[in-house]
Design an enzyme around this catalytic site. Structure first.
Site, short mmCIF file in Angstrom:
data_model
loop_
_atom_site.label_atom_id
_atom_site.label_comp_id
_atom_site.label_asym_id
_atom_site.label_seq_id
_atom_site.Cartn_x
_atom_site.Cartn_y
_atom_site.Cartn_z
CG HIS A 20 -3.70 -0.76 -1.54
ND1 HIS A 20 -3.73 0.17 -2.55
CD2 HIS A 20 -3.52 -1.96 -2.13
CE1 HIS A 20 -3.57 -0.43 -3.71
NE2 HIS A 20 -3.46 -1.72 -3.49
CE LYS A 52 0.76 -4.37 -11.67
NZ LYS A 52 -0.14 -4.23 -10.51
NE ARG A 76 -7.96 -7.30 -5.46
CZ ARG A 76 -7.53 -6.87 -6.62
NH1 ARG A 76 -7.86 -5.68 -7.03
NH2 ARG A 76 -6.80 -7.65 -7.38
CB SER A 122 -3.86 0.88 -8.26
OG SER A 122 -3.61 0.59 -6.92
N1 COA Z 1 -7.50 -3.17 -2.16
C1 COA Z 1 -7.50 -2.52 -3.33
N2 COA Z 1 -6.77 -2.90 -4.39
C2 COA Z 1 -6.02 -3.98 -4.23
C3 COA Z 1 -5.97 -4.71 -3.04
C4 COA Z 1 -6.75 -4.26 -1.97
N3 COA Z 1 -6.77 -4.88 -0.81
N4 COA Z 1 -5.14 -5.74 -3.21
C5 COA Z 1 -4.67 -5.66 -4.45
N5 COA Z 1 -5.20 -4.59 -5.06
C6 COA Z 1 -4.98 -4.14 -6.45
C7 COA Z 1 -3.64 -3.50 -6.63
O1 COA Z 1 -3.71 -2.10 -6.45
C8 COA Z 1 -3.31 -3.86 -8.04
O2 COA Z 1 -3.94 -2.96 -8.91
P1 COA Z 1 -3.41 -2.72 -10.38
O3 COA Z 1 -3.11 -4.03 -11.00
O4 COA Z 1 -4.55 -2.05 -10.95
O5 COA Z 1 -2.20 -1.88 -10.22
C9 COA Z 1 -3.97 -5.19 -8.27
O6 COA Z 1 -4.97 -5.27 -7.27
C10 COA Z 1 -3.05 -6.34 -8.13
O7 COA Z 1 -2.48 -6.27 -6.83
P2 COA Z 1 -1.22 -7.06 -6.43
O8 COA Z 1 -1.33 -8.46 -6.86
O9 COA Z 1 -0.94 -6.76 -5.00
O10 COA Z 1 -0.12 -6.46 -7.37
P3 COA Z 1 0.92 -5.47 -7.04
O11 COA Z 1 1.52 -5.10 -8.34
O12 COA Z 1 0.38 -4.36 -6.23
O13 COA Z 1 1.97 -6.33 -6.15
C11 COA Z 1 3.82 -7.87 -5.79
C12 COA Z 1 2.57 -7.53 -6.58
C13 COA Z 1 4.65 -6.66 -5.52
C14 COA Z 1 3.43 -8.45 -4.45
C15 COA Z 1 4.58 -8.94 -6.60
O14 COA Z 1 4.65 -8.51 -7.93
C16 COA Z 1 5.99 -9.18 -6.10
O15 COA Z 1 6.21 -9.73 -5.04
N6 COA Z 1 6.97 -8.78 -6.89
C17 COA Z 1 8.38 -8.91 -6.56
C18 COA Z 1 9.07 -9.88 -7.50
C19 COA Z 1 8.94 -11.28 -7.00
O16 COA Z 1 9.33 -11.62 -5.90
N7 COA Z 1 8.40 -12.14 -7.87
C20 COA Z 1 8.21 -13.53 -7.57
C21 COA Z 1 6.87 -13.73 -6.95
S1 COA Z 1 6.50 -15.45 -6.93
#
Ligand code: COA
Length: 168
Positions: A17, A41, A90, A128
């Site tokens: 991140h 989550k 990724r 994560s």
């Molecule tokens: N380096 C390391 N880990 C990474 C990464 C990076 N560059 N990018 C993503 N990850 C990891 C995250 O830590 C996460 O790990 P986990 O699943 O083990 O917790 C996983 O990859 C998935 O990441 P991500 O897709 O970014 O999920 P998120 O839960 O962190 O974020 C949101 C998702 C917040 C962007 C999305 O759920 C959201 O926008 N929610 C709001 C509701 C909404 O608008 N919904 C409609 C969307 S169409």
């Protein structure tokens, strides 16, 4: 003035991140890291704790602001007056979900664009939950998260184990 949002759960923030935060901050005027109070989550850390850790690990990057949010990303982007959402890619496995999310967000608000940044190769495997799992089994997470985050993860996992023992 280009203000962008980098959203996520950050439970906890990892070097992957931070890599995206650094590189996005370098190409934008202001980068808002949106920390989702994610009801989908069950986070290890509260949103306040996640914000605090992110504040700490990004304190040297001047144009970064950490802001918690709930609800839809597009509403948060509008509230923050940001027109760009940054997402890290990724691996190819991220692509389908990210494409769907970007297209849905664009359908909901066509003024908001999603910009994809490829994660540095060093962190393309990282997540994560992998960090939490390694820490839960007593493994070394120092290559994946900054020292201050490592301390918080270790402390939290110890507290959780004590709580679990008590409730048995
Ligand atoms: N380096 C390391 N880990 C990474 C990464 C990076 N560059 N990018 C993503 N990850 C990891 C995250 O830590 C996460 O790990 P986990 O699943 O083990 O917790 C996983 O990859 C998935 O990441 P991500 O897709 O970014 O999920 P998120 O839960 O962190 O974020 C949101 C998702 C917040 C962007 C999305 O759920 C959201 O926008 N929610 C709001 C509701 C909404 O608008 N919904 C409609 C969307 S169409």
């Amino acid at each position: 003035m280009l203000r962008a949002i980098y959203p996520g759960t950050f439970d906890p923030v990892t070097f992957g991140h931070i890599d995206i935060i650094r590189r996005s901050a370098a190409i934008t005027d202001e980068l808002i890291v949106g920390v989702l109070q994610n009801k989908a989550k069950t986070p290890l850390f509260s949103v306040e704790e996640r914000v605090k850790m992110l504040d700490e690990v990004t304190k040297e990057i001047k144009n970064v602001k950490i802001v918690p949010f709930e609800g839809l990303l597009i509403d948060f982007a509008k509230e923050m007056k940001a027109k760009v959402v940054v997402r890290g890619l990724r691996a190819v496995t991220d692509f389908e979900y990210e494409l769907q999310m970007a297209q849905t967000n664009h359908k909901l608000n066509s003024e908001i664009e999603t910009l994809f940044m490829t994660t540095s190769l060093d962190y393309s495997y990282l997540s994560s939950s992998i960090v939490r799992e390694i820490a839960a089994f007593g493994g070394d997470i120092s290559q994946f998260v900054p020292e201050e985050v490592m301390e918080q993860v270790t402390k939290k996992i110890k507290e959780k184990k004590i709580q679990e023992k008590r409730s048995v």
